[in-house]
Design an enzyme around this catalytic site. Structure first.
Site, short mmCIF file in Angstrom:
data_model
loop_
_atom_site.label_atom_id
_atom_site.label_comp_id
_atom_site.label_asym_id
_atom_site.label_seq_id
_atom_site.Cartn_x
_atom_site.Cartn_y
_atom_site.Cartn_z
CG ASP A 15 -7.21 21.00 15.63
OD1 ASP A 15 -6.37 20.81 16.52
OD2 ASP A 15 -8.12 21.85 15.72
CE LYS A 59 -7.46 23.39 24.26
NZ LYS A 59 -7.94 23.31 22.91
CD1 TRP A 80 -12.41 22.84 19.03
CD2 TRP A 80 -11.64 24.85 18.41
NE1 TRP A 80 -12.29 23.62 20.16
CE2 TRP A 80 -11.84 24.84 19.81
CE3 TRP A 80 -11.18 26.00 17.80
CZ2 TRP A 80 -11.56 25.96 20.61
CZ3 TRP A 80 -10.90 27.12 18.58
CH2 TRP A 80 -11.10 27.10 19.97
C1 LIG Z 1 -8.35 24.45 21.93
C2 LIG Z 1 -8.47 24.02 20.53
C3 LIG Z 1 -8.13 24.86 19.47
C4 LIG Z 1 -7.70 26.30 19.65
O1 LIG Z 1 -6.41 26.42 20.07
P1 LIG Z 1 -5.70 27.86 20.18
O2 LIG Z 1 -4.34 27.48 20.62
O3 LIG Z 1 -6.48 28.65 21.18
O4 LIG Z 1 -5.72 28.48 18.84
C5 LIG Z 1 -8.23 24.34 18.19
N1 LIG Z 1 -8.64 23.09 17.97
C6 LIG Z 1 -8.99 22.27 18.97
C7 LIG Z 1 -9.44 20.87 18.66
C8 LIG Z 1 -8.91 22.71 20.28
O5 LIG Z 1 -9.26 21.89 21.28
#
Ligand SMILES: *Cc1c(COP(=O)(O)O)cnc(C)c1O
Length: 374
Positions: free
Chosen positions: A186, A210, A117
């Protein structure tokens, strides 16, 4: 898993023919939230309409979005200089919006690369031709650990990091010192799973699927001073200021998703009792599984012990055949979502907030039983 007692029969999970959900995202939601949505789906708060049928500009919806924002402020103890925004496009659109909005002229963007990511976030800044400086970590060891020692560049516009690496199963336990430059994180896969001191952060973002609700939307927490950086020349929908100025209602937002997020936050605040309590439960769940892994002859943890995540527990079995056998048998016993990310393979149990201790205890019992039989 076999039904062992009358009490088990009473369990919602079994009555509803649900499985134990360890999906990485979209992921488990609290059963009480799903039931609440179901119960009020046709007639929301006496309106005679579904939440999916009412205007995003109605008082009813305004109450929903304000409730989600107020709960977020309380849960994270946000001071007045932080804004809570809802932005479509998930975490991935934030990879692009952050450099576009927050790069300062002549000052590099720094990113700590801890996995898939982070790499994607870095790429989006590079596509825009920004001066990106990557702080490398354990790429040579498949990103199995997090850096403990590096110095932040005081000239940088910001320092970006991924708080929990969903795919490798590593997580920052203490955030690095930004040396006065704002941290950006993030937090998609560990947002609201533990208390966080937000002060060093100029921006925190999380894809909802999540720990918060349905997919397709990100929650963005941004500090007022960061908004002064936003270039006036950006397209309207790509500017953070648009979301602040219009309370995330410039255009029609995903109202249903925001409604579910509000309910999840209510559950977190009122049923669980806040982030400290949530962290205690999450730590207990993770330690139950790590204990099995650490004592096992067949399960091998992927992340280095000091960098382990309490949200995504990753492990392998000694060979492909045994691993396939494990995954198939797990599925047959009602454990869903244990296959590792396609880029890494192996197994992964995602233990987000809504995954219950009961589900984890059953998984642990299953893992032990499988090891004994194999
Ligand atoms: C799942 C995830 C993403 C991607 O999220 P989207 O909503 O599909 O763009 C980005 N960063 C992390 C750490 C994730 O777990």
């Amino acid at each position: 898993m076999k039904i062992e007692s009358l009490e088990d029969i009473r369990k919602d999970l079994i009555v509803e023919k649900r499985v134990h959900i360890f999906n990485a995202g979209p992921a488990a939601l609290p059963i009480s939230v799903l039931k609440e949505v179901q119960e009020h789906f046709l007639n929301f708060r006496g309106s005679g309409m579904s939440i999916t049928e009412i205007s995003h500009r109605s008082t009813l919806f305004e109450e929903v979005i304000n409730d989600a924002i107020d709960r977020t402020r309380r849960l994270l103890k946000l001071s007045n200089d932080y804004h809570v925004l809802f932005i479509q496009g998930g975490a991935s659109l934030q990879f692009c919006m952050i450099p576009m909005n927050l790069a300062l002229p002549g000052r590099p963007l720094t990113y700590i690369n801890t996995g898939v990511w982070s790499t994607k976030a870095i790429r989006e800044a590079q596509i825009q031709g920004k001066d990106v400086r990557v702080i490398p970590t354990s790429e040579d060891r498949d990103f199995s650990s997090l850096p403990t020692d590096f110095t932040a560049d005081r000239q940088a516009s910001y320092l970006h990091l991924t708080s929990n690496n969903t795919i490798r199963g590593t997580q920052w336990q203490h955030f690095p010192d930004g040396k006065g430059i704002p941290l950006i994180s993030d937090m998609s896969s560990d947002f609201m799973s533990r208390p966080v001191d937000v002060k060093p952060f100029g921006l925190i973002y999380a894809g909802a699927q999540k720990n918060l609700g349905p997919s397709g939307i990100a929650m963005v927490i941004i500090r007022e001073d960061m908004l002064k950086r936003v270039p006036g020349s950006l397209p309207t929908m790509l500017k953070y200021t648009t979301y602040r100025d219009n309370k995330s209602l410039f255009n029609t937002p995903p109202t249903f998703a925001i409604y579910i997020i509000a309910l999840v936050l209510e559950w977190l605040e009122e049923t669980i009792g806040g982030l400290k309590e949530m962290e205690k439960i999450n730590k207990e769940k993770a330690s139950l599984i790590y204990e099995v892994i650490d004592k096992s002859e067949i399960y091998q943890g992927i992340a280095e012990a000091k960098s382990r995540s309490i949200m995504n527990v990753t492990f392998r079995l000694p060979d492909k055949e045994l691993e396939q056998g494990f995954l198939a048998e797990a599925r047959k016993n009602g454990f869903e979502g244990l296959r590792g990310h396609r880029s890494v393979g192996g197994c992964r149990a995602s233990l987000y907030n809504a995954v219950t201790i009961d589900s984890v205890k059953r998984l642990v019992a299953f893992m032990r039983e499988f090891e004994e039989k194999s």
